[in-house]
Design an enzyme around this catalytic site. Structure first.
Site, mmCIF file in Angstrom:
data_model
loop_
_atom_site.group_PDB
_atom_site.id
_atom_site.type_symbol
_atom_site.label_atom_id
_atom_site.label_comp_id
_atom_site.label_asym_id
_atom_site.label_seq_id
_atom_site.Cartn_x
_atom_site.Cartn_y
_atom_site.Cartn_z
ATOM 1 N N GLN A 127 0.615 -1.170 -0.081
ATOM 2 C CA GLN A 127 -0.276 0.028 0.299
ATOM 3 C C GLN A 127 0.598 1.102 0.067
ATOM 4 O O GLN A 127 1.703 1.187 1.179
ATOM 5 C CB GLN A 127 -0.750 0.294 1.434
ATOM 6 C CG GLN A 127 -1.208 1.447 2.062
ATOM 7 C CD GLN A 127 -2.257 1.144 2.904
ATOM 8 O OE1 GLN A 127 -3.700 0.833 3.160
ATOM 9 N NE2 GLN A 127 -1.758 1.852 4.298
ATOM 10 N N TYR A 129 0.241 4.560 0.440
ATOM 11 C CA TYR A 129 -0.415 5.533 1.317
ATOM 12 C C TYR A 129 0.162 6.692 1.147
ATOM 13 O O TYR A 129 0.618 7.924 1.466
ATOM 14 C CB TYR A 129 -1.259 5.118 2.381
ATOM 15 C CG TYR A 129 -2.851 4.520 1.241
ATOM 16 C CD1 TYR A 129 -2.472 4.170 0.182
ATOM 17 C CD2 TYR A 129 -3.167 4.353 2.296
ATOM 18 C CE1 TYR A 129 -3.894 3.671 -0.619
ATOM 19 C CE2 TYR A 129 -4.662 3.666 1.702
ATOM 20 C CZ TYR A 129 -5.291 3.354 0.763
ATOM 21 O OH TYR A 129 -5.774 2.974 0.166
ATOM 22 N N SER A 162 4.846 -1.694 4.403
ATOM 23 C CA SER A 162 4.962 -2.759 4.711
ATOM 24 C C SER A 162 4.685 -3.914 3.182
ATOM 25 O O SER A 162 4.211 -3.470 2.116
ATOM 26 C CB SER A 162 4.272 -3.784 5.768
ATOM 27 O OG SER A 162 3.232 -3.146 5.652
ATOM 28 N N GLU A 245 -9.109 -1.472 7.956
ATOM 29 C CA GLU A 245 -7.615 -1.159 9.066
ATOM 30 C C GLU A 245 -7.915 -1.430 10.528
ATOM 31 O O GLU A 245 -7.309 -1.567 10.631
ATOM 32 C CB GLU A 245 -6.211 0.506 7.976
ATOM 33 C CG GLU A 245 -5.462 -0.056 8.335
ATOM 34 C CD GLU A 245 -4.600 0.849 7.511
ATOM 35 O OE1 GLU A 245 -2.680 0.553 7.639
ATOM 36 O OE2 GLU A 245 -4.867 2.474 7.711
#
Lengths: 416, 363
Positions: A127, A129, A162, A245
């Site tokens: 991801q 972001y 991650s 999340e």
């Protein structure tokens, strides 16, 4: 107050239990949590999908099991796998965050192309972001994508990524309209991590491990169709799943498991003539945490009931991330205290307990308090959405006020 | 599956809340607590009209045969209104004690009178939890000797249910010869507590059940005190949020400052899960007997900690005003303080929780 699930669910629970008993020898070990799933984990995932114990409500056309959504069935599956201590389906950002986003906002072609291989562990996602200058203020992100020869050309940097090393693909927020208002100029792109111009640098944290990465983009070319939603709608697309999340970070079952591990530790660990749990101060702290874990467990049942009735989670839900992360951290803190001087052992030291897991948890959970919406952002949300308290004054007003106070003699400055 | 209050229970909550909003505004509480005897006859009558004294009395004795969760809902509302009326001992613990350990005659004599409001019974079981100042009661040859501290719903009680040092319960008339009853003055004027000194006072024992009934009273009492703390905490949070949304300093509502906003968020975040914990503890008392004592301990100790934080934080959000008598915030502050200490403070209750799980030898 009715805590029974009802006879049809009791039958379902028996089915789940029977499946686990018959097949648990095929499950990968619980420690097998690599970002790139092992072949055993992939086979297990496929078996679970086939029986509807993961990807349960995802349509068959996209590689799921295709059941109607049923909150209690999902809950029973989670409970039974946890009880048997057998790993359930794969959980990663692709499955938890990207697949729900595609289901909601992707094109038919994107759904058919990406959901099945993601569910089956063949495609791993990361991801993109957060950025160095866009943490709590995520919409301030600066990674840009301008258009050149019918392609997006991406430049910038992401952080806290991650599994970037292992990932095949990234779902990534970029600024495509630099002149649009902050929230309006963002787009949600998906592209291969093998694209030229991507550099991944491991980000070593206080734990001594690199659980995250930094990802640098230099003229990374992305075909125009690899966008989810419309150009400039990326903020809306990403927000459709940010709730998932926060949900992942507040699982009451996980808290109960940590507490049980702490109780076991305090019963085993010798302290002088007795055990750690025989020390009245440590024991008092343990019972206090046990009460708090119980409160979060029943709070979780209340949220579950609210959703069964089709009601919003309300305050009970808004507080989960803040309280659960804090509580998990306190559980680890007590484990370290119960170990006394042994609590400092780490890095495979002689006499280290449980592979240093409690120290790692204590440090990593501080990261979780900060990540996924900091504790301070959570408190703003609780106050403003939950308690309907007045918002912060707009930025323009603050900078006017700042100018005014800067002109004042120092001793006259007010403070809140 | 439905975790939470049923429709009937929500209606009960709303009915009690409306009734107390009408009969028990803060001005009335203030008027009552400035008198020698702070009990409010007006609120007591209103509570009587709602049928609250008979809630936990079995139907065969004219009561409503309701559950501890129903009683917890009432406790929460009484605390929200800081109502100066007896409840915990007279309307919760007494019906439970008589139902579970009373003789046929004791039940037939007392329970209908409790329902009708003709009789009120206080309860003194503190020494089965923790002995202070050498207190303790012994029973021999039909007579009680010794001292019981912290008799609850003391004022105006017609009789008391008293635990002896072996954990057996006894009924003793408030006017029995050989009983000297001395009122104790506490921080919380909305509830009354006293000391019972026995010198050969004649008493009627309840069942010799090895301490089972008094164990149930401890659990029920702790759940009700936790529910009380919940209602008082709820009121204090609402008041802090309201105040922060009205008070201006530096040209801004103080609630728009993060320093103040975060205090309120922390109160709400710690308080909210207490609802579910108290509801479950109350439910377990009737429906999950294997968990009831432990989860009652958790509810009592946890609400004690959380609402101490809420009490001081809400006071701070109110600034200097919170510290004055003018807005009366201290009524809830003191109610929370009472709830925390009575029937065992958090440390005492947690030690009992540990013993229940075999983590320590029972004292």
């Amino acid at each position: 107050m009715d805590l029974e699930y009802g006879p049809e669910y009791d039958v379902f629970r028996k089915q789940v239990r029977a499946f686990i008993e018959a097949h648990s020898h095929l499950a990968p070990p619980s420690s097998d949590r690599a970002a790139r799933p092992s072949s055993k984990a992939v086979e297990w995932q496929k078996l679970l999908i086939e029986h509807g114990y993961t990807a349960r409500t995802i349509p068959q056309a996209y590689g799921g099991y295709g059941a109607e959504p049923d909150i209690l069935q999902s809950r029973i599956i989670a409970e039974e796998f946890a009880r048997a201590r057998v790993p359930g389906g794969l959980s990663n950002q692709g499955i938890s965050m990207f697949v729900p986003t595609l289901l909601e906002l992707g094109t038919e072609e994107q759904k058919r192309r990406w959901i099945e291989p993601t569910l089956k562990g063949d495609v791993v996602w990361c991801q993109g972001y957060s950025e160095p200058g866009a943490g709590s203020d995520l919409a301030n992100l600066k990674t840009s994508a301008h258009i050149e020869n019918d392609e997006f050309v991406v430049n910038g940097q992401k952080i806290w990524t991650s599994t970037a090393k292992q990932a095949d693909m990234i779902f990534c927020l970029v600024r495509t309209e630099p002149d649009a208002p902050k929230h309006g100029g963002i787009s949600y792109l998906i592209f291969s991590m093998d694209t030229p111009g991507i550099e991944v640098r491991p980000l070593k944290t206080m734990t001594g491990h690199a659980e995250f990465n930094e990802v640098f983009f230099t003229d990374v070319r992305v075909p125009m169709h690899q966008i989810v939603g419309q150009r400039g709608q990326g903020w809306f697309v990403a927000n459709a799943t940010l709730g998932h999340e926060r949900g992942m970070l507040g699982d009451p079952d996980a808290l109960e498991n940590r507490l049980e591990a702490l109780i076991a530790l305090m019963q085993e660990e010798r302290l002088g003539q007795g055990r750690a749990i025989d020390n009245p101060v440590l024991r008092d702290r343990l019972v206090a945490l046990q009460a708090e874990v119980a409160a979060m467990k029943y709070n979780g049942m209340r949220i579950l009931s609210n959703s069964l009735r089709g009601e919003p989670g309300g305050m009970a839900k808004l507080i989960v991330k803040l309280q659960s992360c804090e509580l998990a951290h306190q559980i680890s803190a007590l484990a370290i205290d119960a170990m006394g001087e042994l609590g400092i052992l780490y890095h495979h030291s002689p006499r280290e307990r449980e592979g240093g897991a409690w120290q790692w948890n204590y440090m990593f959970q501080l990261g979780l308090i900060i990540g996924g919406g900091t504790a301070q952002i959570q408190k703003n949300i609780i106050a403003e959405r939950g308690l309907e308290m007045p918002r912060e004054p707009k930025l323009a007003k603050i900078s006017d006020a700042a100018k005014a106070t800067a002109d004042m003699p120092r001793h006259k400055q007010g403070s809140a | 599956m439905d975790f939470g209050l049923s429709q009937d229970q929500q209606m009960l909550r709303d009915a009690v809340a409306r009734c107390l909003a009408d009969t028990c505004p803060l001005d009335h509480v203030r008027e009552c607590t400035e008198r020698d005897n702070p009990l409010s006859d007006k609120v007591l009558r209103a509570v009587q009209d709602l049928g609250i004294p008979g809630m936990l009395v079995p139907e065969e004795h004219g009561g409503l045969g309701m559950t501890l969760l129903d009683a917890a809902i009432v406790a929460e509302q009484l605390a929200y209104a800081v109502a100066p009326v007896p409840f915990l001992a007279s309307h919760v613990l007494t019906p439970i004690a008589l139902s579970e350990a009373g003789s046929k005659e004791q039940k037939a004599h007392w329970l209908p009178k409790i329902v009708s409001g003709e009789a009120r019974i206080g309860v003194a079981i503190s020494e089965t939890i923790e002995v202070r100042d050498g207190a303790g009661v012994s029973f021999a040859a039909g007579k009680l000797n010794g001292t019981a501290l912290f008799a609850l719903d003391f004022e105006g009680a017609d009789a008391f249910i008293v635990a002896d040092s072996g954990g057996r319960l006894h009924l003793v008339g408030a006017k029995a010869s050989g009983l000297k009853a001395i009122a104790l003055t506490t921080i919380d004027r909305t509830r009354s507590v006293g000391e019972l000194r026995f010198d050969g006072a004649e008493a009627e024992p309840l069942a010799d059940d090895g301490g089972a009934a008094v164990g149930r009273l401890r659990a029920a009492g702790r759940v009700i005190l936790a529910a009380d703390s919940l209602g008082a905490g709820q009121a204090m949070i609402e008041k802090a949020v309201d105040y922060a949304g009205q008070r201006e300093q530096f040209g801004r509502l103080i609630g728009s400052f993060q320093a103040v906003k975060h205090m309120c968020a922390e109160m709400a975040a710690r308080h909210e899960p207490c609802h579910s914990l108290v509801w479950y503890a109350a439910h377990a008392f009737d429906a999950v007997p294997t968990e009831a004592s432990l989860v009652a301990c958790h509810a009592k100790s946890h609400t004690g900690e959380v609402h101490r934080f809420v009490a001081r934080t809400s006071t701070e959000v109110h600034g200097g005003m919170g510290f004055t008598d003018l807005i009366g915030l201290h009524y809830w502050f003191k109610r929370i303080g009472f709830d925390r200490q009575v029937l065992g403070g958090p440390e005492t209750v947690r030690a009992e929780a540990a013993a229940l799980q075999g983590w320590i030898k029972a004292a």
